[in-house]
Design an enzyme around this catalytic site. Structure first.
Site, mmCIF file in Angstrom:
data_model
loop_
_atom_site.group_PDB
_atom_site.id
_atom_site.type_symbol
_atom_site.label_atom_id
_atom_site.label_comp_id
_atom_site.label_asym_id
_atom_site.label_seq_id
_atom_site.Cartn_x
_atom_site.Cartn_y
_atom_site.Cartn_z
ATOM 1 N N SER A 1 -5.251 -10.019 -9.838
ATOM 2 C CA SER A 1 -4.938 -8.675 -10.322
ATOM 3 C C SER A 1 -6.201 -7.925 -10.728
ATOM 4 O O SER A 1 -6.378 -6.746 -10.410
ATOM 5 C CB SER A 1 -3.970 -8.751 -11.511
ATOM 6 O OG SER A 1 -2.762 -9.360 -11.130
ATOM 7 N N ARG B 1 -8.251 -4.806 -8.360
ATOM 8 C CA ARG B 1 -8.422 -3.529 -9.062
ATOM 9 C C ARG B 1 -9.907 -3.183 -9.180
ATOM 10 O O ARG B 1 -10.307 -2.034 -8.975
ATOM 11 C CB ARG B 1 -7.763 -3.594 -10.446
ATOM 12 C CG ARG B 1 -6.237 -3.484 -10.411
ATOM 13 C CD ARG B 1 -5.637 -3.878 -11.752
ATOM 14 N NE ARG B 1 -4.209 -3.636 -11.846
ATOM 15 C CZ ARG B 1 -3.281 -4.418 -11.323
ATOM 16 N NH1 ARG B 1 -3.652 -5.507 -10.642
ATOM 17 N NH2 ARG B 1 -1.991 -4.140 -11.468
ATOM 18 N N ASP C 1 -6.254 -12.082 -0.183
ATOM 19 C CA ASP C 1 -6.015 -10.738 -0.714
ATOM 20 C C ASP C 1 -7.312 -9.983 -0.976
ATOM 21 O O ASP C 1 -7.421 -8.782 -0.680
ATOM 22 C CB ASP C 1 -5.194 -10.814 -2.007
ATOM 23 C CG ASP C 1 -3.697 -10.860 -1.724
ATOM 24 O OD1 ASP C 1 -3.328 -11.215 -0.590
ATOM 25 O OD2 ASP C 1 -2.907 -10.549 -2.633
ATOM 26 N N ASN D 1 -0.775 -9.417 3.682
ATOM 27 C CA ASN D 1 0.431 -9.443 2.848
ATOM 28 C C ASN D 1 0.072 -9.114 1.404
ATOM 29 O O ASN D 1 0.703 -9.594 0.465
ATOM 30 C CB ASN D 1 1.099 -10.822 2.927
ATOM 31 C CG ASN D 1 2.554 -10.785 2.485
ATOM 32 O OD1 ASN D 1 3.165 -9.727 2.390
ATOM 33 N ND2 ASN D 1 3.110 -11.951 2.212
ATOM 34 N N SER E 1 6.966 -4.920 -15.667
ATOM 35 C CA SER E 1 5.641 -5.553 -15.561
ATOM 36 C C SER E 1 4.564 -4.732 -16.254
ATOM 37 O O SER E 1 3.470 -4.524 -15.716
ATOM 38 C CB SER E 1 5.279 -5.769 -14.082
ATOM 39 O OG SER E 1 6.289 -6.478 -13.407
ATOM 40 N N ASP F 1 5.611 -12.862 -12.334
ATOM 41 C CA ASP F 1 5.049 -13.862 -11.422
ATOM 42 C C ASP F 1 5.056 -15.251 -12.048
ATOM 43 O O ASP F 1 5.479 -16.230 -11.434
ATOM 44 C CB ASP F 1 3.616 -13.483 -11.031
ATOM 45 C CG ASP F 1 3.573 -12.334 -10.031
ATOM 46 O OD1 ASP F 1 4.625 -12.018 -9.452
ATOM 47 O OD2 ASP F 1 2.494 -11.747 -9.850
ATOM 48 N N GLU G 1 6.284 -11.208 -1.976
ATOM 49 C CA GLU G 1 5.899 -11.753 -0.677
ATOM 50 C C GLU G 1 7.104 -12.251 0.123
ATOM 51 O O GLU G 1 7.067 -12.296 1.350
ATOM 52 C CB GLU G 1 4.895 -12.893 -0.865
ATOM 53 C CG GLU G 1 3.484 -12.438 -1.171
ATOM 54 C CD GLU G 1 3.257 -12.058 -2.620
ATOM 55 O OE1 GLU G 1 2.094 -11.926 -3.016
ATOM 56 O OE2 GLU G 1 4.239 -11.873 -3.379
ATOM 57 N N HIS H 1 2.458 -17.902 -1.605
ATOM 58 C CA HIS H 1 1.567 -18.799 -2.345
ATOM 59 C C HIS H 1 2.204 -19.336 -3.615
ATOM 60 O O HIS H 1 2.020 -20.492 -3.979
ATOM 61 C CB HIS H 1 0.267 -18.066 -2.673
ATOM 62 C CG HIS H 1 0.450 -16.769 -3.417
ATOM 63 N ND1 HIS H 1 -0.261 -16.436 -4.541
ATOM 64 C CD2 HIS H 1 1.283 -15.711 -3.198
ATOM 65 C CE1 HIS H 1 0.100 -15.249 -4.970
ATOM 66 N NE2 HIS H 1 1.038 -14.783 -4.179
ATOM 67 N N ARG H 2 2.955 -18.508 -4.320
ATOM 68 C CA ARG H 2 3.503 -18.952 -5.606
ATOM 69 C C ARG H 2 4.634 -19.968 -5.424
ATOM 70 O O ARG H 2 4.804 -20.858 -6.257
ATOM 71 C CB ARG H 2 3.957 -17.746 -6.424
ATOM 72 C CG ARG H 2 2.815 -16.783 -6.699
ATOM 73 C CD ARG H 2 2.964 -16.035 -7.994
ATOM 74 N NE ARG H 2 1.867 -15.098 -8.159
ATOM 75 C CZ ARG H 2 0.647 -15.419 -8.588
ATOM 76 N NH1 ARG H 2 0.374 -16.675 -8.897
ATOM 77 N NH2 ARG H 2 -0.300 -14.505 -8.704
ATOM 78 N N LYS I 1 -3.906 -17.166 -0.422
ATOM 79 C CA LYS I 1 -3.744 -15.785 -0.869
ATOM 80 C C LYS I 1 -4.393 -15.565 -2.228
ATOM 81 O O LYS I 1 -4.991 -14.506 -2.479
ATOM 82 C CB LYS I 1 -2.251 -15.428 -0.923
ATOM 83 C CG LYS I 1 -1.942 -14.003 -1.354
ATOM 84 C CD LYS I 1 -0.451 -13.739 -1.300
ATOM 85 C CE LYS I 1 -0.103 -12.371 -1.846
ATOM 86 N NZ LYS I 1 -0.624 -11.269 -1.023
#
Length: 681
Positions: free
Chosen positions: A26, A30, A52, A94, A208, A329, A357, A401-402, A443
């Site tokens: 994250s 950014r 990513d 993605n 979030s 997440d 995803e 991935h998670r 990712k």
């Protein structure tokens, strides 16, 4: 990083040690975008290296930013809010963060400076909604067209003409679909808040919020102080300009920390806790609050400024009911922790899982049931009851991935229901877990499984071993190496161990009949396998070990009992997670007699001589095929009749004659036999 089709995790029984987290995804993406849009040069340290961030870096280069890699840092000279490339086709994989944020920024820049851009990704990215963000941008006066289905990427941004944006009225965006829409607008509208304040209004509740808080924190680092009115209204002050802050550091990823916090709660003791470095009390990430949820389930946690230590507290874990809006997440990790409770865990306010995803609500419910759990899936909640009997599960990861990282924790199932002080060897027999497409963790955490294996442990008898024995030039090394690569297992070339001992003997002038001296050399052998290279005392000897004179001496000294005893400890040390494929002449009979699959590879002498002849000729080494055949037959007789560990198949070995088989066919035969021994059905 594992690039295998699947990865089998044997039953794991404890965890301890230290984990260093990768940089926050994250924060990384950014920072990359803000650095690319700002005036000046930003050096980002500890940037996450992942799929990513790579697509974001590629996009910035395409747009004309200077991107210079400096070790673990990247130096970016930004655009200063002015387009260099007025046309570009950007593929963003993605990555939702990249797609939403770049879409907003390029829509604004394209409209005000006459640009044309295309944003696209993988098929799943084209199923993730973006309509609310597009509606907000169109309301400003940004020309945007859908290149596929309405409401979803791919997008065409800008029409080549210059437009005046409508900034007098607040820009409205729904808050209950994705916080990335608000993040994208906040970053993009900093570029046009020149003569007046720009206001963003959130319609409904903003989900979030911690992720938007990261955005606000980083905008302030780049010189833009956004006013936040109760998460319902954000004001970017007139005269705002993004300015490079110089050096910035990415803290460890708090979402990735959740897997190891959970691991500590399940499998680490107070005496040997699991330490997580890179995330602590000073973190600006909202997923730090996962610690509170883990504590509610029973984890014992100690927080430092930039580190966290976790161990078992309550056991079994406590089932909880939790509104997960603040940690969407990381909440996925709680769903797998629920497998280790004795009650019903209910996670609510997680509708955003459906637009990630994959449809994570459906995916988690499906895969939890495979483990044996009872699951109730709702529109925005999930309820989990732990398994009555654990099942050997094949986890479909959905290129997410998670999902892959969460379900690695299911491999600790042997510990479910155990007493806190139960010794690992006394735990009930667990079941393995197969994770399909383990590469998807790239990712955000490319080395996740290697990191897990660095702190987790298993009973030695549960770590699988495949042995491939056979005579010289039968192709056992090639076969074993290929099987190890296919399974993601470690590879042991025992012949290289003996050849390295022979080479060490040749270098010091040791006699082939001096058993004591040779055993001493073997016992102190500094041998390492790194990828395709073999290092002896730090020197690459991969090619040297293949010399005929080295092989001939290795065959002679391998008959000495003291030499074999000295090298046995070294060979056994390769038996570690997640598994081992070992080739040699006595791997299945002496070194690993308990191997799950033993292969004895044969080929007739004529075929082996022909293969060896081709190998030598290809290297420019002159050879006579008849002499080679005679040498092979002589070595076979010596190996088969020696007093210590004679060459012979183990009683339970699979006999495989590859005289007429390609290496691919031989590998397929071994993998098929291995699959028949696995419990996955």
């Amino acid at each position: 990083m594992f690039s295998t089709r699947f990865l089998d995790l044997p039953p794991l029984v404890s965890a301890s040690g230290t984990v260093r987290l990768p940089g926050s995804k994250s924060i990384s993406n950014r920072l990359l975008l803000l650095a690319g849009l700002s005036e000046g040069t930003t050096t980002i340290h500890a940037l996450l290296a992942s799929d990513d961030t790579q697509v974001m870096l590629d996009a910035l280069r395409t747009l004309g930013c200077s991107v210079v890699l400096e070790g673990e840092a990247v130096r970016i000279t930004g655009l200063g809010g002015r387009l260099v490339a007025v046309q570009a086709d950007l593929f963003l994989g993605n990555s939702g963060t990249s797609t939403r944020s770049l879409s907003a920024a390029l829509a604004v820049l394209g409209a005000t400076q006459g640009g044309r851009f295309t944003i696209r990704g993988v098929p799943r990215m084209h199923e993730r909604p973006i309509g609310d963000l597009v509606d907000a941008l169109r309301g400003l006066g940004c020309p945007i067209d859908y290149a596929g289905n309405d409401g979803f990427p791919p997008l065409r941004l800008g029409d080549g003409a210059v437009h005046t944006l409508r900034l007098d009225a607040p820009i409205r965006v729904r808050g209950n679909v994705s916080s990335q829409f608000a993040t994208g607008l906040l970053q993009a509208l900093c570029l046009v808040a020149i003569e007046q304040d720009v206001v963003i209004e959130v319609v409904g509740e903003l989900i979030s919020k911690p992720y938007v808080e990261i955005t606000l924190n980083l905008l302030a680092r780049f010189g833009v102080a956004v006013r936040n009115d109760g998460w319902a209204r954000f004001t970017i002050p007139a005269g705002s300009r993004l300015r490079a802050p110089g050096d910035v550091h990415v803290e460890g990823d708090a979402s990735s920390a959740s897997y190891f916090i959970a691991l500590g709660a399940i499998a680490a003791s107070r005496e040997a806790p699991l330490r997580i470095e890179g995330m602590g009390a000073q973190s600006i990430q909202g997923d730090l609050r996962f610690v509170e949820a883990a504590q509610a389930m029973g984890a014992h946690v100690v927080l430092g400024d930039r580190w966290t230590e976790v161990s078992r507290g309550r056991w079994p874990l406590q089932a909880i009911t939790l509104d997960c809006n603040h940690i969407p997440d990381a909440a996925m990790t709680l769903a797998v922790m629920a497998l280790y409770t004795t009650g019903t865990t209910r996670l609510t306010n997680i509708a955003s899982w459906r637009v990630k995803e994959t449809d994570r609500l459906k995916a988690m419910a499906t895969e939890l049931r495979k483990c044996g759990a009872s699951v109730c899936e709702g529109a925005d909640f999930i309820e989990i009851n732990p398994p009555l009997a654990w099942q050997a599960a094949v986890i479909h990861t959905y290129d997410d991935h998670r999902v892959a990282m969460c379900f690695s924790l299911a491999a600790f199932n042997a510990m479910a229901g155990s007493q806190p002080d139960t010794a690992p060897h006394a735990l009930p027999h667990g079941v393995p877990v197969r994770v399909l497409d383990p590469h998807c963790v790239a990712k955000t955490f490319p080395d996740y499984f290697e990191t897990l294996f660095g702190v987790a442990s298993a009973r030695l008898q549960d770590i699988p071993v495949i042995t491939v024995d056979g005579p010289t030039a039968s192709g056992k090394g090639t076969l074993a190496s290929a099987v190890a690569k296919a399974l993601g297992y470690h590879f042991l070339d025992s012949g290289a161990v003996y050849r390295a001992t022979a080479l060490a003997a040749m270098r010091v002038g040791a006699r082939a009949d001096d058993e004591q001296h040779l055993a001493q050399l073997a016992g102190h052998l500094d041998l390492h396998f790194t990828g395709t290279a073999i290092l002896l005392s730090g020197q690459d000897v991969t090619e040297t070990l293949r010399l005929e004179e080295v092989g001939a001496l290795a065959s002679r000294i391998s008959a000495w009992p003291l030499v074999r005893a000295a090298l046995r400890t070294l060979q056994v040390s390769f038996h570690r997670l997640p598994g081992l494929v070992a080739d040699g002449r006595d791997m299945g009979t002496v070194i690993f007699p308990g191997a799950r699959l033993k292969v004895f590879l044969t080929a007739n002498a004529a075929t082996r001589a022909e293969r060896r002849h081709k190998q030598l000729i290809s290297k420019g080494i002159p050879a006579n095929i008849d002499s080679l055949r005679a040498e092979l037959e002589l070595r076979d007789e010596r190996d088969q009749t020696r007093a210590v560990s004679p060459l012979k198949p183990a009683a339970d070995a699979m006999l495989l004659d590859n005289s007429a088989l390609t290496i691919e066919a031989s590998v397929d035969a071994v993998l098929k036999a291995w699959e028949q021994r696995r419990p996955f059905g």
